[in-house]
Design a protein around this motif. Structure first.
Motif, PDB file in Angstrom:
ATOM      1  N   PRO B 178       0.829  -1.342  -0.099  1.00 19.82           N
ATOM      2  CA  PRO B 178       0.073  -0.204   0.509  1.00 19.82           C
ATOM      3  C   PRO B 178       0.512   1.154  -0.373  1.00 19.82           C
ATOM      4  N   ARG B 179       0.401   1.949  -1.068  1.00 18.48           N
ATOM      5  CA  ARG B 179       1.549   3.709  -0.546  1.00 18.48           C
ATOM      6  C   ARG B 179       0.285   4.519   0.263  1.00 18.48           C
ATOM      7  N   VAL B 180       1.619   5.226   1.254  1.00 16.53           N
ATOM      8  CA  VAL B 180       0.884   5.492   2.520  1.00 16.53           C
ATOM      9  C   VAL B 180       1.119   6.845   1.766  1.00 16.53           C
ATOM     10  N   ALA B 181      -0.011   8.399   2.092  1.00 19.15           N
ATOM     11  CA  ALA B 181       0.767   9.555   1.889  1.00 19.15           C
ATOM     12  C   ALA B 181       0.871  10.028   3.598  1.00 19.15           C
ATOM     13  N   LEU B 182       1.829  10.236   3.609  1.00 17.33           N
ATOM     14  CA  LEU B 182       2.179  10.931   4.896  1.00 17.33           C
ATOM     15  C   LEU B 182       2.331  11.771   5.267  1.00 17.33           C
ATOM     16  N   SER B 204       7.576  14.819  15.773  1.00 19.37           N
ATOM     17  CA  SER B 204       8.395  12.846  16.630  1.00 19.37           C
ATOM     18  C   SER B 204       7.185  12.311  14.934  1.00 19.37           C
ATOM     19  N   ASN B 205       5.910  12.648  15.250  1.00 20.64           N
ATOM     20  CA  ASN B 205       5.026  11.462  14.364  1.00 20.64           C
ATOM     21  C   ASN B 205       5.039  11.452  13.159  1.00 20.64           C
ATOM     22  N   ARG B 206       5.793  11.726  12.437  1.00 17.26           N
ATOM     23  CA  ARG B 206       6.121  11.362  11.106  1.00 17.26           C
ATOM     24  C   ARG B 206       7.520  10.329  10.873  1.00 17.26           C
ATOM     25  N   THR B 207       8.207  10.420  12.714  1.00 19.22           N
ATOM     26  CA  THR B 207       9.442   9.103  12.986  1.00 19.22           C
ATOM     27  C   THR B 207       8.515   7.756  13.098  1.00 19.22           C
ATOM     28  N   LEU B 208       6.950   8.246  14.150  1.00 19.97           N
ATOM     29  CA  LEU B 208       6.749   7.251  14.486  1.00 19.97           C
ATOM     30  C   LEU B 208       5.974   6.435  13.379  1.00 19.97           C
ATOM     31  N   LEU B 209       5.428   7.138  12.313  1.00 20.96           N
ATOM     32  CA  LEU B 209       4.765   6.266  11.949  1.00 20.96           C
ATOM     33  C   LEU B 209       5.101   5.887   9.976  1.00 20.96           C
ATOM     34  N   ARG B 210       6.478   6.416  10.216  1.00 23.51           N
ATOM     35  CA  ARG B 210       7.295   5.701   8.638  1.00 23.51           C
ATOM     36  C   ARG B 210       7.885   4.756   9.277  1.00 23.51           C
ATOM     37  N   ALA B 215       6.926  -1.141   8.809  1.00 21.52           N
ATOM     38  CA  ALA B 215       6.651  -2.506   9.457  1.00 21.52           C
ATOM     39  C   ALA B 215       5.452  -3.361   8.913  1.00 21.52           C
ATOM     40  N   LEU B 216       4.604  -2.778   8.492  1.00 20.46           N
ATOM     41  CA  LEU B 216       2.975  -3.273   7.894  1.00 20.46           C
ATOM     42  C   LEU B 216       2.988  -3.351   6.427  1.00 20.46           C
ATOM     43  N   GLY B 217       4.242  -3.686   6.052  1.00 20.05           N
ATOM     44  CA  GLY B 217       4.626  -3.777   4.749  1.00 20.05           C
ATOM     45  C   GLY B 217       4.250  -2.028   3.606  1.00 20.05           C
ATOM     46  N   CYS B 218       4.066  -0.859   4.292  1.00 18.98           N
ATOM     47  CA  CYS B 218       3.561   0.163   3.457  1.00 18.98           C
ATOM     48  C   CYS B 218       4.819   0.844   2.432  1.00 18.98           C
ATOM     49  N   GLU B 219       4.402   1.051   1.807  1.00 19.61           N
ATOM     50  CA  GLU B 219       5.238   2.018   0.910  1.00 19.61           C
ATOM     51  C   GLU B 219       5.331   3.785   1.628  1.00 19.61           C
ATOM     52  N   VAL B 220       5.954   4.458   1.915  1.00 18.40           N
ATOM     53  CA  VAL B 220       5.772   5.822   2.536  1.00 18.40           C
ATOM     54  C   VAL B 220       6.116   6.739   1.620  1.00 18.40           C
ATOM     55  N   ILE B 221       5.066   7.290   1.423  1.00 14.85           N
ATOM     56  CA  ILE B 221       5.454   8.653  -0.104  1.00 14.85           C
ATOM     57  C   ILE B 221       5.327  10.022   1.371  1.00 14.85           C
ATOM     58  N   ASP B 222       6.405  10.299   1.541  1.00 18.69           N
ATOM     59  CA  ASP B 222       6.540  11.589   2.664  1.00 18.69           C
ATOM     60  C   ASP B 222       6.544  12.454   2.452  1.00 18.69           C
ATOM     61  N   ALA B 223       5.233  13.019   2.604  1.00 16.40           N
ATOM     62  CA  ALA B 223       4.679  14.573   2.202  1.00 16.40           C
ATOM     63  C   ALA B 223       5.159  15.622   2.448  1.00 16.40           C
ATOM     64  N   GLY B 224       5.433  15.451   3.924  1.00 18.10           N
ATOM     65  CA  GLY B 224       6.304  16.578   4.664  1.00 18.10           C
ATOM     66  C   GLY B 224       5.482  17.444   5.590  1.00 18.10           C
ATOM     67  N   ILE B 225       5.556  18.677   6.246  1.00 13.75           N
ATOM     68  CA  ILE B 225       4.379  18.945   7.554  1.00 13.75           C
ATOM     69  C   ILE B 225       3.814  20.216   6.599  1.00 13.75           C
ATOM     70  N   LEU B 246      -3.232   5.897   0.066  1.00 18.72           N
ATOM     71  CA  LEU B 246      -4.429   6.092   2.249  1.00 18.72           C
ATOM     72  C   LEU B 246      -3.460   7.751   2.255  1.00 18.72           C
ATOM     73  N   ILE B 247      -4.303   8.813   1.776  1.00 21.75           N
ATOM     74  CA  ILE B 247      -3.542  10.004   2.490  1.00 21.75           C
ATOM     75  C   ILE B 247      -3.678   9.565   4.360  1.00 21.75           C
ATOM     76  N   LEU B 248      -2.595   9.831   4.808  1.00 26.97           N
ATOM     77  CA  LEU B 248      -2.046   9.691   6.628  1.00 26.97           C
ATOM     78  C   LEU B 248      -1.688  10.953   7.378  1.00 26.97           C
ATOM     79  N   THR B 249      -2.812  11.606   8.457  1.00 26.41           N
ATOM     80  CA  THR B 249      -2.294  13.040   8.199  1.00 26.41           C
ATOM     81  C   THR B 249      -2.162  12.705  10.011  1.00 26.41           C
ATOM     82  N   THR B 250      -1.295  13.843  10.696  1.00 20.16           N
ATOM     83  CA  THR B 250      -1.768  14.119  11.814  1.00 20.16           C
ATOM     84  C   THR B 250      -1.733  15.481  11.992  1.00 20.16           C
ATOM     85  N   GLY B 251      -2.686  15.317  12.642  1.00 20.97           N
ATOM     86  CA  GLY B 251      -2.236  17.213  13.376  1.00 20.97           C
ATOM     87  C   GLY B 251      -3.621  17.476  12.602  1.00 20.97           C
ATOM     88  N   GLY B 252      -4.368  18.607  13.121  1.00 18.23           N
ATOM     89  CA  GLY B 252      -5.026  19.324  12.421  1.00 18.23           C
ATOM     90  C   GLY B 252      -7.014  18.999  12.013  1.00 18.23           C
TER      91      GLY B 252
END
Lengths: 401, 401
Positions: B178-182, B204-210, B215-225, B246-252
């Motif tokens: 799965p490609r996850v935009a983080l 810290s959430n970016r590091t946590l989730l990357r 570990a869950l077999g996902c490809e991370v598309i690191d979309a920054g802050i 999936l678009i995965l966000t933290t905050g907001g």
């Protein structure tokens, strides 16, 4: 041939950990956070920052100076957003504030927006009783600068790496990878992909252990399959002893005439033959070849799995400096009767169903499939019998990676 | 602003899994076993071999034809080693045999070497009662050819990969990653390595989730802050929606004026705003931006951790076809009193000490350090109080990776 006295699992583990304590890896390297997962921290991580670095609001609301407040509505003199510090509160004013925003100097209380009334003149009336400090996360609530956040020897997972990131760290010192020479012995072994020959089986232990070693932060030196031939075994061990922190073998460790690893260790090395009071897994060999520790796991896949998971794993974590190397386990009721008290401690492949441990029907040490079906191992101590509903220790496999 | 009704965790999970079931990834790829760990099997793995492929000896000993034996000592007419098949047993003879060696045709019993007497004339006398089949591992004991060994949707760990190797497999079909935009939202966020500015904190959430996504077999598309700015948020989501599963966000994601992700989803997408009956983690946002699912995690680290671990993780495993996506957990006694029944289900960071769940002293949703101290989460259902010694569900963190 005498059976000899069986060594209890605790004693074997204590000896292995003593060996490991004497051979801790003392080299470290710095890695970017993104590369450091599954590695072990080489030095304490000491906080450079208070966290949070400044008091901030836990709510969307209004910040006021409760200590000097006369109970009257207050003028909203500023808006404080996260990341954009406000200005000191002036008497008679409050600040609109959002979650995560720094509490302005002079404010000692945040009231959530649901509990205020916006007046027509732009002031806000506070309708509930207020307490000093409410809805404010104080500076240093999580940690103070100078505090040890993670101790040397901590295994780095997502949570630990996030803690480092929260301090602004980009790199961490980690213990170098243990180099593990992995070899399988047995004339019956074929690598997957080869044509099956009569009397042979495919080598599954190599795959099992490569992946497991990788998850434990080790570098695998893949030394292939060794024929049951003492001269070749000795030669291969001589080649491997220079680059390796551990020689890990499977098979060839029972007392049979055809088991030549034990023979080579007897002849050339310093063997500490252990017959463990463990089932599956009794014929574990531990010793040294020259200066290099050797752990010889039994060849049966369930035996290799149990002895690696409970013993070799602990050794490999400990040489990296990890303190707690034993799985915690939990006590769970068992869904079965266990009528025959054994002389060895048994580790049974089991699944949790409605909180009870249910056994895989075939507990043969030759059967690997049960480990996929199961969630973990039920431990039955030496000399114990159990009735359904009795408690036993359950070690989830997830704790062993 | 009304609180609205809170959605129970089960309901949120069921909705997420229904979304996931409708969006299962249907592409797969073949990987070498060495590359396939942490991926999900795309098709059933069907055995091509009986395992073991032939009857073999579980012991070092002597193989004989018990059915036709007259009880007299037998001549040792051959020696059968592992990997080297013997010849059919001749009447009046037995075979010396080693562990793992194929049982020669005509033999139906193996006696361990400890129980025989070697006579001067080269024959062996059997001194104990014998049973047909003893010490023989029958062909197909572990599995039969044609049997499904691992079902499509199985997560591949060391055990599963070893099962494939035992069949002689070198490659496995796995579901594509799965490609996850983080992306992280919040003007207060700085990336580690940047100079700290007043009012800001490190992300810290970016590091946590990357790492967790990896570990869950996902490809991370690191979309920054992303700054707290609706126009930029909308633009960034438009860029991301094409490549991402999936678009995965933290905050907001709380209801505050400065929380613009929710606003953008309200304006441009199909939001399913959920206020969950969960603590920490209430303000979770789930919806779609165009066709792409969006999961908006709360920005507080403990909230992000709990909602990712219990909800987003399940979604990401399910789109890969994994059936069982919920952690099992175990019931453990708690070492604390819990006097106030809450309206939300609480997940408390806890450690097991002598089998009892002990709480980390600071359960604030802003505090991440407790997750490193803890072994897992204690679940306290809505409306429940507890006294020390009562049982509660404990979810080890190791089950969430």
């Amino acid at each position: 041939m005498s059976q000899g006295k069986l060594m209890p699992v605790e004693e074997a583990l204590a000896s292995l950990l003593a060996m490991a304590d004497a051979r801790q890896l003392d080299q470290s390297q710095e890695l970017a956070l993104d590369e450091a997962r599954q590695r072990v921290l080489a030095c304490d991580l000491v906080a450079t920052l208070d966290l949070p670095p400044w008091p901030n609001s836990a709510m969307d609301g209004y910040a006021l100076d409760l200590a000097h407040w006369d109970g009257q509505p207050l003028l909203v003199a500023q808006t404080v957003f996260a990341g954009r510090p406000g200005t000191p509160l002036q008497p008679g004013t409050c600040a609109r504030i959002f979650t995560g925003a720094p509490v302005p100097a002079g404010a000692d209380c945040v009231e959530m927006q649901e509990n205020v009334e916006l007046l027509d003149d732009g002031r806000v009336r506070f309708t509930q009783a207020l307490k000093p400090g409410q809805n404010i996360r104080p500076q240093g609530q999580e940690n103070r600068a100078g505090q040890v956040l993670l101790e040397a020897g901590t295994r780095l997972g997502p949570f630990e790496l996030a803690v480092a990131a929260a301090q602004g760290c980009t790199r961490l010192p980690v213990v170098r990878k243990p180099r593990v020479a992995l070899l399988s012995t047995g004339d019956e072994l074929l690598e997957p992909g080869m044509a099956l020959r009569e009397g042979c089986i495919y080598n599954s232990n190599r795959t099992l252990l490569r992946h497991w070693l990788d998850a434990l932060g080790c570098e695998v030196i893949d030394a292939g399959i060794l024929p049951d031939q003492p001269q070749q075994t000795r030669l291969r061990l001589e080649q491997l002893q220079h680059g390796a922190d551990l020689i890990l073998t499977t098979g060839g460790v029972s007392a049979g005439d055809a088991d030549c690893l034990g023979q080579v260790l007897r002849d050339s090395g310093r063997p500490l033959f252990w017959k463990l009071a463990i089932k599956p897994g009794k014929p574990l060999t531990v010793g040294y070849f020259g200066q290099v520790p050797v752990i010889g796991l039994p060849g049966n896949p369930a035996s290799a799995l149990v002895t690696f998971g409970l013993l070799a794993r602990a050794y490999l974590l400990r040489i990296q400096g990890v303190g707690e190397v034993e799985p915690l386990g939990v006590m769970v009721p068992v869904a079965f009767d266990w009528a025959r008290a054994g002389s060895r401690r048994e580790y049974l492949r089991a699944r949790l169903e409605q909180g009870q441990a249910v056994l895989y029907p075939n507990q043969s040490s030759g059967v690997l499939l049960g480990a996929c079906w199961a969630d973990g191992l039920v431990e039955i101590p030496e000399g114990r019998t159990l009735q359904a509903g009795d408690l036993a220790r359950f070690i989830p496999f997830s704790e062993l990676f």
